[in-house]
Design an enzyme around this catalytic site. Structure first.
Site, PDB file in Angstrom:
ATOM      1  N   SER A 162       0.714  -1.228   0.024  1.00  0.00           N
ATOM      2  CA  SER A 162       0.085  -0.290  -0.075  1.00  0.00           C
ATOM      3  C   SER A 162       0.857   1.264   0.025  1.00  0.00           C
ATOM      4  CB  SER A 162      -0.738   0.101   1.305  1.00  0.00           C
ATOM      5  OG  SER A 162      -1.255  -1.063   1.822  1.00  0.00           O
ATOM      6  N   HIS A 212      -1.739  -2.760  -6.848  1.00  0.00           N
ATOM      7  CA  HIS A 212      -2.315  -2.569  -5.188  1.00  0.00           C
ATOM      8  C   HIS A 212      -3.809  -2.645  -5.505  1.00  0.00           C
ATOM      9  CE1 HIS A 212      -3.192   0.803  -2.269  1.00  0.00           C
ATOM     10  NE2 HIS A 212      -3.092  -0.194  -1.772  1.00  0.00           N
ATOM     11  N   GLU A 260      -3.907  -0.172  -8.496  1.00  0.00           N
ATOM     12  CA  GLU A 260      -3.133   0.598  -8.967  1.00  0.00           C
ATOM     13  C   GLU A 260      -2.075  -0.288  -9.460  1.00  0.00           C
ATOM     14  OE1 GLU A 260      -3.951   4.728  -6.264  1.00  0.00           O
ATOM     15  OE2 GLU A 260      -2.762   3.007  -5.386  1.00  0.00           O
ATOM     16  N   ASN A 262      -4.076   6.036  -1.602  1.00  0.00           N
ATOM     17  CA  ASN A 262      -3.766   6.130  -0.076  1.00  0.00           C
ATOM     18  C   ASN A 262      -3.139   7.539   0.413  1.00  0.00           C
ATOM     19  OD1 ASN A 262      -4.289   4.155   1.591  1.00  0.00           O
ATOM     20  ND2 ASN A 262      -2.886   2.734   0.455  1.00  0.00           N
TER      21      ASN A 262
END
Ligand code: NAI
Length: 301
Positions: A135, A156, A168, A206
């Site tokens: 992450s 991700h 991602e 994130n």
């Protein structure tokens, strides 16, 4: 371009795009079990590995429960449930993880991930793509000491991985375009929406979402507003889940690791500073849904 040349290019592209046929996932926790299910639902044979036998067992149960839900909702036929379950092999041996693509979803720790990739690189063919579900760690840092680092790519997924569409795809300094494109195509094949991201701290989601969590905890701590009220307000404002419910779903340890990693990557900028509230939860082992207690209580029988 001549028709013949065009046809050759198209055929090569077709062959190239269908190279990944088998998938191994290392780490059968929150993310690994959901990613395995997402791939198995689209008919990929999957090897799912965890060093912890109890986690493998709960992954098996969680996959069974999610499939039963899909049967009840008439999204899949009852006979498909059995077939899909049979297409996932559960193992506690890393040496079983030989496939066209191996994705790690283990602890968010650079040296542990690098050590795992070294083992995976040694037992897999040179064209096996090694993907990381990290992450917040730098993909360039993960691939640096892996033989043939061009095959290491960030991939991700979002939680719950069998439902959330976004993935991602992160290219590190050495990642080849071909390998990144292959993972983009794999995502499409399993019904996901891939977005190519720079290898920057927190990638896209994130980094943006960090403030969703940190600011919510700051409000709770500094004003004494109840977490239930903050969640209710954000949900009524249009978010699918309030920040506290979402942190419990993600796992407090994972969320704190991401906060810490961004804070360090941005030279301790105060806006990324982890909240004492999340540090306290982690120190007390209240990691969210997976432990039965986080900001809320859960029944995890
Ligand atoms: P988790 O704590 O639920 O599961 C991790 C699993 O990895 C554990 O079952 C552990 O036994 C296993 N493990 C640890 N070291 C291992 C090794 N060397 N070999 C095999 N298995 C090993 O963690 P979670 O939440 O699934 O996260 C995994 C990764 O996915 C982390 O990198 C995290 O940052 C990332 N991620 C997490 C999301 C979330 O919402 N929880 C969302 C997106 C990414």
């Amino acid at each position: 371009m001549s028709a013949e040349k065009e046809f050759t290019q198209l055929t090569q592209q077709f062959l190239f795009l269908h190279m990944i046929k088998t998938i191994a996932v290392v780490g059968a926790g929150t993310m690994g079990s959901g990613i395995s299910l997402a791939a198995a639902l689209k008919n990929f044979p999957v090897i799912l590995c965890d060093i912890n036998g109890a986690v493998l067992e709960s992954a098996r149960k969680s996959i069974d429960k999610n499939l039963q839900f899909l049967v009840d909702k008439q999204k899949i036929a009852a006979q498909d449930k059995f077939r899909i379950e049979q297409s996932i092999i559960f193992t506690d041996k890393i040496s079983d993880c030989r496939a066209d693509m191996v994705l790690e979803a283990i602890v968010e720790n650079l040296s542990v991930k690098v050590e795992l990739f070294r083992q995976l690189a040694a037992i897999n063919k040179e064209d096996c793509i090694l993907a990381s579900n990290t992450s917040s760690l730098s993909v360039s840092a993960i691939q640096k000491d892996i033989p043939l680092p061009g095959r290491v790519v960030g991939m991700h997924f979002f939680n719950p991985a069998h439902i959330m569409k976004l993935v991602e795809i992160v290219k590190g300094d050495s990642t080849t375009n071909e390998n990144a494109q292959q993972l983009m195509e794999l995502c499409r094949q399993i019904g996901k929406v891939p977005v190519l991201c720079k290898d920057a701290p927190g990638f896209i989601v994130n980094r943006v979402a960090r403030h969703f969590y940190l600011e919510a905890m700051h409000i709770a701590l500094s004003t004494g507003t109840a977490i239930e009220d903050i969640d209710a307000a954000m949900e009524a404002a249009g978010f699918k889940m309030g920040p506290f419910k979402l942190m419990d779903l993600i796992g407090m340890d994972i969320n704190l690791a991401v906060s810490t990693s961004l804070y360090e990557a941005f030279n301790e900028e105060p806006r990324f500073k982890p909240s004492p509230l999340q540090i306290d939860k982690v120190n007390n082992g209240n990691l969210g849904r997976k432990t039965g207690k986080g900001f809320y209580d859960y029944n995890i029988k």
